[in-house]
Design an enzyme around this catalytic site. Structure first.
Site, PDB file in Angstrom:
ATOM      1  N   HIS A  25       0.950  -0.819  -0.078  1.00  0.00           N
ATOM      2  CA  HIS A  25      -0.048   0.171  -0.133  1.00  0.00           C
ATOM      3  C   HIS A  25       1.007   1.388   0.074  1.00  0.00           C
ATOM      4  CE1 HIS A  25      -3.765   2.342   1.395  1.00  0.00           C
ATOM      5  NE2 HIS A  25      -2.590   3.018   1.525  1.00  0.00           N
ATOM      6  N   GLU A  26       1.858   1.137   0.672  1.00  0.00           N
ATOM      7  CA  GLU A  26       2.791   2.777   0.362  1.00  0.00           C
ATOM      8  C   GLU A  26       3.398   2.719  -0.304  1.00  0.00           C
ATOM      9  OE1 GLU A  26       2.691   5.061   3.349  1.00  0.00           O
ATOM     10  OE2 GLU A  26       0.704   4.007   3.655  1.00  0.00           O
ATOM     11  N   HIS A  29       1.432   4.151  -2.891  1.00  0.00           N
ATOM     12  CA  HIS A  29       1.547   5.505  -3.042  1.00  0.00           C
ATOM     13  C   HIS A  29       3.269   6.585  -2.796  1.00  0.00           C
ATOM     14  CE1 HIS A  29      -2.233   5.919  -0.484  1.00  0.00           C
ATOM     15  NE2 HIS A  29      -1.379   5.155   0.099  1.00  0.00           N
TER      16      HIS A  29
END
Length: 233
Positions: A25-26, A29
């Site tokens: 997820h990170e 980003h």
């Protein structure tokens, strides 16, 4: 609750799945921010799949561990990647792209887990009905992986800062409406605590549970149990 070795293995697997899903997820980003002109995450060494670079002690370990022990939906978070929106080429648009990259990565992980699960099921449908053995554990991990990623996806889409959904809402607001939304954001964390814990525990009202059932739960059922062989659905 039976405190068997299997129970503790399930807890450990749950935490590991959350750690990996939150790591991707990170990274998503940071990668989209890099593609949009902001090298901050790349320069900080955060565009790596090494979970140790992303783990947050509370969000990646303690929180999912406690939630797994309580038997509720298991989710968590990793350390946010460093990010400078001033570097984005088209700031207003790119902020939304960067924010949505995280939930999108979780949705893609869930889809990948579903594909692998269905391939495994096609190869040996009987494993789904087993209560032990390698096939049972593969089934357990894959279904957990899909579920955790769907929960992370839809949790992060809640339109409250600092969650990713807040950037999507802010994109469509202007002037006084946007100012009012930013003022409201200072109460977002207390509001999340109320929604997550106080309302369900004290008033037996669970709006987030309803939300997760309608979103992650419905999509999970559609992905995992639609068109299964007779007797397995």
């Amino acid at each position: 609750m039976s405190l068997t070795p299997t129970y503790f293995v399930n807890i450990a697997v749950s935490v590991a799945v959350v750690m990996w899903a939150a790591t991707l997820h990170e990274v998503a980003h940071g990668y989209v921010a890099y593609r949009c002109g902001d090298p901050t995450a790349k320069n900080a060494g955060r565009l790596t799949l090494n979970p140790l670079k992303h783990l947050d002690l509370f969000g990646s370990v303690i929180l999912p561990l406690v939630m797994a022990l309580l038997g509720g939906p298991v989710f968590g978070y990793a350390k946010p990647v460093p990010y400078n929106p001033n570097n984005l080429r088209h700031r207003r648009r790119d902020e939304v792209l960067v924010a949505m990259a995280g939930p999108a990565s979780n949705l893609l992980q869930a889809l990948l887990g579903m594909v692998v699960w269905r391939i495994w099921l096609q190869a040996d449908p009987a494993f789904l009905l087993a209560s032990s053995g390698a096939g049972y554990w593969v089934c357990d991990v894959l279904t957990l992986y899909v579920w955790v990623n769907l929960i992370l996806c839809f949790f992060n889409l809640i339109p409250l800062p600092p969650l990713d959904g807040s950037h999507l809402i802010a994109f469509f607001l202007h002037g006084r409406a946007l100012d009012g939304y930013y003022k409201l954001s200072q109460y977002s964390m207390p509001l999340l605590i109320v929604l997550l814990y106080l309302l369900p525990d004290f008033l037996h009202v669970d709006p987030l549970g309803v939300y997760f059932n309608a979103t992650a739960g419905s999509l999970y059922d559609l992905m995992m149990y639609t068109n299964l062989p007779w007797g397995l659905s």
